[in-house]
Design an enzyme around this catalytic site. Sequence first.
Site, PDB file in Angstrom:
ATOM      1  CG  ASP A  23      -0.132  -0.103   2.555  1.00  0.00           C
ATOM      2  OD1 ASP A  23       1.027  -0.586   2.561  1.00  0.00           O
ATOM      3  OD2 ASP A  23      -0.669   0.330   3.588  1.00  0.00           O
ATOM      4  CG  HIS A 252       6.564  -0.309  10.467  1.00  0.00           C
ATOM      5  ND1 HIS A 252       6.447  -0.826  11.719  1.00  0.00           N
ATOM      6  CD2 HIS A 252       6.192   0.997  10.563  1.00  0.00           C
ATOM      7  CE1 HIS A 252       6.021   0.116  12.561  1.00  0.00           C
ATOM      8  NE2 HIS A 252       5.860   1.227  11.874  1.00  0.00           N
TER       9      HIS A 252
HETATM   10  O1  RIB Z   1       1.951  -0.792  10.901  1.00  0.00           O
HETATM   11  C1  RIB Z   1       2.897  -0.437   9.951  1.00  0.00           C
HETATM   12  C2  RIB Z   1       2.426  -0.825   8.567  1.00  0.00           C
HETATM   13  O2  RIB Z   1       1.227  -0.115   8.238  1.00  0.00           O
HETATM   14  C3  RIB Z   1       3.385  -0.488   7.465  1.00  0.00           C
HETATM   15  O3  RIB Z   1       3.288  -1.465   6.461  1.00  0.00           O
HETATM   16  C4  RIB Z   1       2.873   0.828   6.965  1.00  0.00           C
HETATM   17  O4  RIB Z   1       3.305   1.095   5.653  1.00  0.00           O
HETATM   18  C5  RIB Z   1       1.402   0.634   7.053  1.00  0.00           C
HETATM   19  O5  RIB Z   1       0.948  -0.076   5.929  1.00  0.00           O
HETATM   20 CA    CA Z   2       2.906  -0.684   4.157  1.00  0.00          CA
END
Ligand code: RIB
Ligand code: CA
Length: 332
Positions: A23, A252
């Site tokens: 995303d 992340h």
């Molecule tokens: O919680 C972090 C995640 O949520 C990451 O993938 C960030 O890009 C959102 O999609």
């Molecule tokens: Ca993400």
Amino acid sequence: MAPGFPVRKGHVMNTRKLLLDMDTGIDDAMAITYALADGSADLIGVTCCFGNVTNQTAVRNTLDLLSIMGRPDIPVFYGAEHPLEQNSFRVSDACIRIHGANGLGNVSIPTAGEPEKISAPDFILDAAGKYGENLILVATGALTNLAAAIRKDKETFAKIGKIVFMGGALTVEGNVTPYAEANIAVDPLAAKEVLESGIPMTMIGLDVTHKNLLTRTEAARWSGHGRAGKALYEIVAHYIDNELEQKSCSLHDPLAVAAALDETMVETHPFAMTVVTMGEAAGRTIACPFADQCENKNVSVALETSPRFVPEFVGKIESFLAAREKEEADRP
Ligand code: RIB
Ligand code: CA
């Protein structure tokens, strides 16, 4: 050769193929750049979904980012526009604040390229059939495209050599509610279907991503390297500015890519995992609590990481951006 699999002139092909499903907001953008910078697996495509932004914006951001990074040949695919059992989706105010209204920190980069015609789940299944064991799938958004591919053809999906997803929180609190992490919270049903599929996969949750931070000083090392470096730094600076301390951000999605490409980056433990789909705790990832019902421990949950990750992440991206700067300067 099926349409949509890139072949670069003069490039020595890796055996390992990488497919990203995302995303595309800011940490997804860093994950794409890291995948290109690492180079130990060929990035054969990016499938998109809703989450940080709409599916349409994720596709646009991915195309534009791949182009500025010098890889407009990598195909990009539309995917899920909303959760499995809903028919609409609205980007949350928190995502608009954290990732900017355009998902890339309100930094504008040149628009380039068009997405492919086939859907994300179909491309995932095509790639699974074509590359099988050599395919690595890394999902860093909602698990909706993966659930759709499993619903369509589980046998082919199960041929994928390695599946890694960023999402969930097993031993720590969530980040959108006290229970749930964003990628799982946005479509808990899809996540439940994927995690309970019995297919082996690795979970990179908040348990480990919150331990791997990128400081503004580290990101600033990228800023002097041409227009790609400047853009990436400005995008990431927005992300850091919107974290609580405004000094660093969690890596992340890049950590999921790093763990997929180099298993020594994380230490994992096997669990039978499921997801709460209703009520206050919706989106919570939980391990099966009953020993006698936990035979299929198909989810390897990362609980520790290597101290090598952040320095390697910063350094590989810096080298990649320097090479990209030179490539642009040398262009006639
Ligand atoms: O919680 C972090 C995640 O949520 C990451 O993938 C960030 O890009 C959102 O999609
Ligand atoms: Ca993400």
